[in-house]
Motif scaffolding. Structure first.
Motif, PDB file in Angstrom:
ATOM      1  N   ARG A 244       0.817  -1.218   0.000  1.00 52.37           N
ATOM      2  CA  ARG A 244       0.000   0.000   0.000  1.00 52.37           C
ATOM      3  C   ARG A 244       0.854   1.274   0.000  1.00 52.37           C
ATOM      4  O   ARG A 244       1.066   1.910   1.018  1.00 52.37           O
ATOM      5  N   ILE A 245       1.326   1.617  -1.149  1.00 51.64           N
ATOM      6  CA  ILE A 245       2.090   2.865  -1.240  1.00 51.64           C
ATOM      7  C   ILE A 245       1.914   3.513  -2.616  1.00 51.64           C
ATOM      8  O   ILE A 245       2.027   2.857  -3.646  1.00 51.64           O
ATOM      9  N   GLY A 246       1.566   4.786  -2.569  1.00 53.49           N
ATOM     10  CA  GLY A 246       1.384   5.557  -3.791  1.00 53.49           C
ATOM     11  C   GLY A 246       1.673   7.013  -3.476  1.00 53.49           C
ATOM     12  O   GLY A 246       2.007   7.345  -2.334  1.00 53.49           O
ATOM     13  N   TYR A 247       1.551   7.887  -4.471  1.00 47.18           N
ATOM     14  CA  TYR A 247       1.815   9.294  -4.180  1.00 47.18           C
ATOM     15  C   TYR A 247       1.160  10.202  -5.219  1.00 47.18           C
ATOM     16  O   TYR A 247       0.777   9.764  -6.303  1.00 47.18           O
ATOM     17  N   GLY A 248       1.026  11.451  -4.820  1.00 48.37           N
ATOM     18  CA  GLY A 248       0.514  12.458  -5.724  1.00 48.37           C
ATOM     19  C   GLY A 248       1.616  13.462  -6.027  1.00 48.37           C
ATOM     20  O   GLY A 248       2.518  13.677  -5.207  1.00 48.37           O
ATOM     21  N   ILE A 249       1.543  14.049  -7.221  1.00 48.09           N
ATOM     22  CA  ILE A 249       2.491  15.106  -7.600  1.00 48.09           C
ATOM     23  C   ILE A 249       1.646  16.306  -8.011  1.00 48.09           C
ATOM     24  O   ILE A 249       0.739  16.171  -8.845  1.00 48.09           O
ATOM     25  N   ASN A 266       1.431  12.276   4.825  1.00 46.66           N
ATOM     26  CA  ASN A 266       2.621  11.455   4.512  1.00 46.66           C
ATOM     27  C   ASN A 266       2.880  10.364   5.540  1.00 46.66           C
ATOM     28  O   ASN A 266       3.926   9.732   5.514  1.00 46.66           O
ATOM     29  N   ASN A 267       1.941  10.154   6.435  1.00 43.84           N
ATOM     30  CA  ASN A 267       2.259   9.300   7.578  1.00 43.84           C
ATOM     31  C   ASN A 267       1.450   8.010   7.632  1.00 43.84           C
ATOM     32  O   ASN A 267       1.478   7.312   8.638  1.00 43.84           O
ATOM     33  N   SER A 268       0.756   7.684   6.541  1.00 45.43           N
ATOM     34  CA  SER A 268      -0.100   6.495   6.606  1.00 45.43           C
ATOM     35  C   SER A 268       0.613   5.229   6.138  1.00 45.43           C
ATOM     36  O   SER A 268       0.011   4.161   6.104  1.00 45.43           O
ATOM     37  N   ILE A 269       1.887   5.359   5.764  1.00 43.57           N
ATOM     38  CA  ILE A 269       2.592   4.205   5.193  1.00 43.57           C
ATOM     39  C   ILE A 269       3.578   3.632   6.203  1.00 43.57           C
ATOM     40  O   ILE A 269       4.344   4.366   6.816  1.00 43.57           O
ATOM     41  N   SER A 270       3.582   2.321   6.341  1.00 43.69           N
ATOM     42  CA  SER A 270       4.470   1.708   7.331  1.00 43.69           C
ATOM     43  C   SER A 270       5.935   1.919   6.952  1.00 43.69           C
ATOM     44  O   SER A 270       6.270   2.112   5.772  1.00 43.69           O
TER      45      SER A 270
END
Ligand code: PLP
Length: 371
Positions: A244-249, A266-270
């Motif tokens: 579960r990791i993605g991002y926006g630009i 930015n803090n929801s990813i382990s």
């Protein structure tokens, strides 16, 4: 069960890395944990998963090692890894750190954009069919949905999308390449489109599958268009769907607005997922291999489908959109009989469905199952 566990450990790479779970199960694991691990193994041993466009080869070897080697740091928040990952992503996309927002999968970023758009009443424009799971909260709330049909060759009709915008439009979504059809918009047409859409409309470009093409991202445009948001994911070519990791630009002003939705941006990813993502970015060999293995298995599958007189839409992704109009048997029953998971009919007219490109061996089994 013992064989299952061994297979699973091999698949996740932990057995090879000599770390963790083998010892964990023998010396530390409670019966409940052991049952869970065995259960996961059983899941892994079951159907051929051609449903969700995952990477059948991933996570990459470097990502597996990163996870295995860093189990012990999970007791700390490790904030520094967030900034290191953001720096790695801004470098990769040729933007600044302030232009990146991390999410637990790109779904989390899509959700933030949806919630931001829904702060005011109006509508949103989306191609039909396209990837629309994330729009569920929108459709039931303040934004009505304007669906724009694809062109006859199943491409997103940018001109029609643009025409559909009215004074109440808050958001327009372009999935490039498009899920489920696998078609791509030409970059020059997209650039023109972004330039012509009114600045008050949020343009959401989903590049989940762009890594399977050689087309350049639209990330270079964000500074000129504060209404443009690009979403990317580690779930597809990077093989980290479960991490579960993605991002926006986007432009800093847009990132600031979107950042107001999570309580801690930015803090929801382990920690382990962050490390896996960073390692994946470095594992260029794995990405190149996935790219070419996907091309070969896709070519094989298209040839197999066409031999069965099933027409396919040329795909720029790790899935294929094809018509069951000429298929005489019950397609989904054939899949079930052969322990293969597909998806659904997306367009009743023409009976269009989608199949994920798995490994060559999986696709051989798929073609055999429907012959
Ligand atoms: C076009 C598209 N965007 C986003 C997603 C969601 O991906 P994630 O796992 O990053 O939440 C998917 C998943 O299938 C997808 O197909």
């Amino acid at each position: 069960m013992a064989t299952n566990r061994r297979t699973w450990l091999k698949q996740v790479g932990l057995g090879i890395a000599g770390v963790g779970l083998t010892n964990l199960t023998s010396s530390y694991a409670s019966p409940q944990t052991e049952a869970l691990i065995n259960g996961l193994a059983a899941i892994n041993d079951t159907p051929i998963l051609l449903r969700s466009n995952e990477n059948p080869y991933g996570p990459s070897p470097m990502a597996r090692s990163a996870i295995a080697d860093h189990l012990h740091v999970s007791n700390r928040y490790n904030w520094n890894i967030i900034s290191e990952l953001i720096a790695a992503l801004s470098k990769k996309n040729n933007v600044h750190d302030e232009n990146i927002l991390l999410g637990a999968g790109s779904t989390e970023i899509l959700d933030m954009v949806a919630r931001y758009a829904a702060l005011e009443k109006g509508n949103f424009v989306i191609a039909d069919p396209s990837f629309d799971y994330w729009t569920a909260p929108l459709s039931t709330s303040v934004l009505s949905k304007i669906k724009v049909p694809l062109t006859a060759d199943k491409k997103i009709d940018l001109a029609a999308m643009q025409k559909a915008i009215n004074q109440d439009t808050r958001l327009i979504y372009i999935c490039n390449p498009n899920n489920p059809t696998g078609t791509i918009c030409e970059r020059s047409s997209l650039v023109k489109f972004v330039n012509e859409v009114p600045r008050k409309v949020i343009i959401l470009v989903d590049e989940a599958y762009l890594d399977f093409t050689t087309q350049q991202s639209l990330s270079g445009l964000i500074n000129d268009y504060p209404n443009l948001v690009i979403v990317k994911t580690f779930s597809k070519i990077y093989g980290l769907a479960g991490a579960r990791i993605g991002y926006g630009i986007a432009h800093k002003t847009m990132i600031d607005k979107l950042s107001t939705f999570p309580s801690a941006p930015n803090n929801s990813i382990s920690v382990l997922s962050r490390l896996a993502a960073m390692a994946s970015l470095k594992d260029e060999k794995f990405i190149a291999e996935t790219f070419s293995l996907n091309e070969a298995a896709r070519q094989y599958t298209v040839a197999g489908l066409e031999q069965l007189n099933l027409s396919c839409i040329p795909s720029h992704t790790n899935f294929i959109y094809f018509s069951l109009a000429n298929f005489k048997k019950d397609f989904f029953q054939q899949l079930t009989n052969n322990n293969i998971q597909g998806t659904k009919i997306y367009e009743e007219q023409g009976k269009w469905t989608r199949i994920t490109v798995g490994t060559m061996q999986e696709m051989q089994q798929f073609i055999k199952a429907i012959q």
